[in-house]
Design an enzyme around this catalytic site. Sequence first.
Site, PDB file in Angstrom:
ATOM      1  N   GLY A  85      80.645  67.584  13.341  1.00 57.24           N
ATOM      2  CA  GLY A  85      80.298  67.977  14.714  1.00 57.24           C
ATOM      3  C   GLY A  85      81.542  68.401  15.470  1.00 57.24           C
ATOM      4  N   TRP A 120      84.053  71.423   6.726  1.00 56.34           N
ATOM      5  CA  TRP A 120      84.022  72.826   7.156  1.00 56.34           C
ATOM      6  C   TRP A 120      84.790  72.841   8.472  1.00 56.34           C
ATOM      7  CZ3 TRP A 120      82.307  75.713  11.357  1.00 56.34           C
ATOM      8  CH2 TRP A 120      82.202  77.092  11.152  1.00 56.34           C
ATOM      9  N   GLU A 166      68.584  92.191   6.288  1.00 56.80           N
ATOM     10  CA  GLU A 166      68.772  90.985   5.475  1.00 56.80           C
ATOM     11  C   GLU A 166      69.509  91.327   4.165  1.00 56.80           C
ATOM     12  OE1 GLU A 166      68.712  87.923   5.773  1.00 56.80           O
ATOM     13  OE2 GLU A 166      68.373  87.067   3.797  1.00 56.80           O
TER      14      GLU A 166
END
Length: 614
Positions: A102, A75, A487
């Site tokens: 990270g 990602w 939501e």
Amino acid sequence: MCGIVGYIGKQEAFPILIKGLHRLEYRGYDSAGVALVNDNKELNVYKTKGRVADLEEFVKNKDISGTIGIAHTRWATHGEPNNVNAHPHYSQSENLALIHNGIIENYSTIKEELINKGYSFQSDTDTEVLVQLIEYIKETNKTDLFTAVQLALGEIVGAYAIAVLEKGNTDTIIAARKSSPLVIGIGEDELFVASDASPIVDYTNKVLYLDDEEIAIVKRGEEPIIRTIGNVKKSHKIVELEVNLSQLEKGGYPHFMLKEIIEQPRTLKDCMSGRINISCDNVVLSGILDNKEKFMNARRIIILGCGTSWHAGLIGEYLFEDICRIPVEVEYSSEFRYRHPVIYKDDIVIAISQSGETADTLAAIELAKEAGAFVFGICNVVGSSIPRNTHSGAYTHVGPEIGVASTKAFTAQVMVLNMMALAIGRAKGSITEDRFQHLIKELGRIPEKVEHILKDTSKIENLSKIFTYAHNFIYLGRGYNCPVAMEGALKLKEISYIHAEGYPAAEMKHGPIALIDNEMPVVVIATHNSMYEKIISNIQEIKARNGKVIAVVTENDCKMCNIADQIIEVPASEECLEPLLTIIPLQLLSYYIAVNKGRDVDMPRNLAKSVTVE
Ligand code: F6R
């Protein structure tokens, strides 16, 4: 964010790594790669932009032999998703290959220093800087790989989970973590490293979790050796995984998201199991029992979360204020951590997170702990960082959630908040025993009511077809159903890419009403509760401007049939429990709209499941 898997054993590594990458693909899916050391001790790296399936295609006719390897699904943070920026990254000499999850914050300074020393870089990533730094330290200090990794990580600012392979070494993977998860699997004659347990469960249920700033030598035929960056020896208990294989597979459903929506009657039962007794007259949460005084005397509750977990937190605010009479603030973790918040020692901080790895929530927890507050975690992933870094907590126990859009984790978070509010409210005497008994029995009936909603999804599927090609949606609700509206809007935008706004219904006239015309679908949660008449007025305001109203209503509400354009029925319930029911049709509506639009529901663009970067 980014999935890591590594294998050392007797079997060929590649098929195991690829299977592992498929399991991890929900964490990130813009590129994928693998590094293997073959029996001739050559280090081969193959990587490509795209999905794991593209990697499988890419390696056809290439040497993918070897019983040791590491693999990665990405990602992107630094550098666009392309073949060069994909992991693994080689060092300059191509003697090392490294994968990373990270962000290395000081990468540009280190990169500059390495360029001055003659190193050149292929990619735009922070990761390549780390592998080059390790090689530089290894060569200049004439040291082994483990020590070089240890020294290099001492110079790094940021977050990482890494795995490193070395040409000529068919036995060892060096793995390390800080603020990004990493687990080591211990099988029969085989060892694994991975971002989470999903690639490991096929082979073993024995794992150990690395802590921050720990480095492991994972060596064929030996127990992993763990040391800190400061070279302190560590030993960790081997624990048994709770995950089973069927939880990681689609079980005949076209998407994980649909499976996870349909699973909710069972996951809600699992969440209550052992906490609400069979006769539904008591709720026992050990995290509350063990810290009863703290909860009884709390000056305030601060709820932290991101995205869907933040929405669950908003429902928590209504519950704790209503049932426990404790003032509540709900904060985005990312804002809380940087805005110098006032935190009292008698505050209770509740951190909500499905993954238990969300970087912003972890940092906000540290801040609250430093200020002396008691921190309680509500998490789904057992053994993840948040449960390990909070004073106490409650797991949601819904099993792995693989679909990127959170569904069953949300309802379980709301269920845990309900159980907490009831337990605290009863202990404080802020609700009467009669009301407690009534609510707890109603809570016990929620799974069967959810099952009733899910029995026939065809109405929502048909309805979705009418609205699939709308460009915008508004979602409205009041009271307990206001966070549900937010939501519902989030679910729609993340998987269908349709713009959607969730609003408190009465706020509409302060701005969003300008958007209403005959092309605007407005989803209104209009159940028969204390806000019913008010919400009818809000609906009339929309109808007066030709908006198209899709109303989520209580079963047999004839009045609403005449007002709304479309209705979706849910069973009647207590107002404070309604979010557990009203969210279900909204999850289904967004799912079907996304499917109609041909979206990749389980892996929507730009998103990843576990957000381990801030
Ligand atoms: C939305 C969604 C995200 C997460 C958010 C927090 O469907 O999944 O908004 O809720 O990234 O993640 P956790 O709960 O893992 O902290």
